[in-house]
Scaffold this motif. Structure first.
Motif, short mmCIF file in Angstrom:
data_model
loop_
_atom_site.label_atom_id
_atom_site.label_comp_id
_atom_site.label_asym_id
_atom_site.label_seq_id
_atom_site.Cartn_x
_atom_site.Cartn_y
_atom_site.Cartn_z
N GLU A 142 44.01 43.92 33.90
CA GLU A 142 43.61 43.00 34.90
C GLU A 142 44.39 41.61 34.82
N ARG A 163 48.24 41.59 42.47
CA ARG A 163 46.99 42.07 43.24
C ARG A 163 47.41 41.73 44.61
N ASP A 202 44.87 50.56 34.11
CA ASP A 202 44.26 50.10 35.59
C ASP A 202 43.57 51.41 36.60
#
Length: 475
Positions: A402, A409, A473
């Motif tokens: 993350e 993102r 991820d």
């Protein structure tokens, strides 16, 4: 029946007094009326019979106008009952309007004309039924031939003097007559009827053609289309419906056969995984594993995808495909995995293996498929870096992914491009080909990713961290 046929019947003794040019008009029915205006009770195509009982001399022209507007085929006037002869004004008005006016002599009862027309219509209907019956027999015979479905589609085209196309459940052409038939302009209608829960048949107009579109079977196993420049008659629609019923039955039988064959293949595949010798059984099914070494391809979560099974079976009937747990598993020759993995579900490809190591190949392919996203293909060799993830607690790995990928993102295109580029060891051409873009486009995306990440991607350590983050991820 044509008016001319009635006039030519000597037993009736009919005489044409006006509108002789319209004698080739068809007679749909015979109707008798003494009303001053009978048109509210007419549908068009009738031969109207009258003795002129309520006809006024000054209303002849108006009556003719009304009858022409109502679409009557002709007017029969009985003489010797209420009038000795046909009024001259009626004869002149009918001639001007082109309406056939026929004198019916006193000895000829109106019922005789009605019977003559009724007999002719019944004979024509019987002839149509016989033609339809013979045509239906031809369709059934074609359906039962060795060429089956293809022969039926060709025979229907010949009987209708039209083009015909049969589509499979996915909307792809299976057979067409003639073979060059194009469905351009019909794509939306085909997709609509293929997926609709409403009526299974439609008639539409495309350019100057009338086109019949029918879904085959309750679950739309296929779609039948037929079209021609002249419209289809009722008998033609009977033939199309017959062909649709036969094709629905054939497709359903074919599906049942394929399901049974798949179950056999699945069972034999399980025996292969256990190392059993099933070469004789495979030969009977005309199934043989590819030459060794081969690769195993696994399509994750695709076992219940009927459309995918249908497409793969139709395009590659020789392929060794089986269901293994929730995946479609295929054995393909080295370098031939491409056709299987262009299918949409997450796909995994094993390392080269042999039958003796089939179980290991399946494990590798399924593990690779588990690491792939929808539409992605992951080769087992690309998972080498994933072993590091096992050294980290799940929460730490997710947090690492993350934080590392946070700048990207919302830029899914950049994430996919980065994954493909790293998977191909920074080689531009293979990675661009995998993404379906030009290598310059890929260079621009990687440069943009560098800017957002604020890191140099030419450094091995950075690439390793990003690859690890991408794998974490996706897991």
């Amino acid at each position: 029946m044509r008016l001319r046929e009635l006039v030519d019947d000597a037993e009736l003794g009919l005489v044409v007094r006006a509108g002789a040019a319209g004698l080739d008009r068809a007679v749909a029915w015979v109707h008798t009326s003494e009303l001053a205006d009978p048109t509210p009770f007419l549908e068009g195509g009738e031969l109207l019979l009258t003795t002129g009982l309520a006809l006024r001399e000054d209303a002849c022209a108006e009556l003719v106008e009304r009858l022409v507007a109502a679409g009557v085929t002709g007017l029969g006037f009985g003489v010797g009952v209420s009038r000795r002869e046909i009024p001259g004004e009626l004869v002149e008005s009918a001639e001007r309007a082109g309406l056939p006016l026929i004198e019916v002599p006193r000895p000829t009862p109106f019922i005789a004309i009605s019977k003559a027309v009724s007999r002719a219509l019944a004979a024509a209907e019987y002839a149509d039924l016989r033609r339809t019956s013979r045509a239906q027999h031809e369709l059934a015979k074609a359906a039962g031939s060795r060429d089956g479905i293809n022969a039926l589609v060709r025979r229907l085209a010949k009987l209708l003097d039209a083009w015909t196309v049969l589509l499979d459940a996915g909307g792809r052409p299976i057979h067409a007559a003639p073979a060059s038939t194009s469905l351009r302009g019909l794509e939306a209608e085909v997709e609509s009827i293929r997926t609709s829960k409403g009526p299974s048949a439609r008639i539409l107009t495309l350019d100057d053609q009338e086109v019949s579109v029918q879904a085959l079977g309750a679950r739309a196993r296929g779609v039948l289309l037929a079209g021609r420049s002249s419209g289809f008659s009722t008998a033609d629609h009977h033939l199309i419906n017959t062909a649709a019923s036969l094709l629905s039955l054939a497709l359903e039988q074919g599906r049942s056969f394929e399901l049974a064959r798949r179950r056999l293949t699945d069972g034999l595949f399980s025996l292969l995984l256990r190392g059993e010798d099933v070469n004789e059984e495979l030969a009977r099914l005309r199934l043989q594993p590819p030459a060794e070494p081969f690769r195993v391809v696994a399509l994750g979560g695709a076992a219940d995808d009927e459309e995918l099974w249908s497409r793969l079976s139709a395009e590659h009937p020789e392929a060794f495909l089986a269901e293994h747990e929730d995946a479609v598993v295929g054995l393909v020759e080295e370098g031939e995995a491409g056709w299987l993995v262009r299918s949409g579900p997450p796909a995994g490809v094993s390392e080269p293996c042999r039958l003796a190591g089939l179980a290991e190949g399946v494990r590798q392919a399924r593990q690779a498929a588990a690491a792939a996203g929808p539409g992605d293909v992951v080769r087992f060799a690309e998972l080498a870096g994933n072993g590091l993830l096992d050294l980290l607690p799940a929460g730490r790995a997710a947090a690492f992914a993350e934080s590392t990928l946070a700048p990207l993102r919302g830029h899914d295109e950049l994430l996919r491009s980065l994954h493909a580029w790293l998977a191909h060891h920074g080689q531009w051409d293979p990675a661009a080909a995998r993404l379906g873009v030009h290598r310059h486009t890929l260079r621009n995306r990687i440069r943009k990713a560098e800017e957002l990440l604020d890191r140099r991607l030419d450094q091995p350590g950075v690439r390793a961290e990003l690859w690890l983050a991408l794998q974490a991820d996706r897991s």
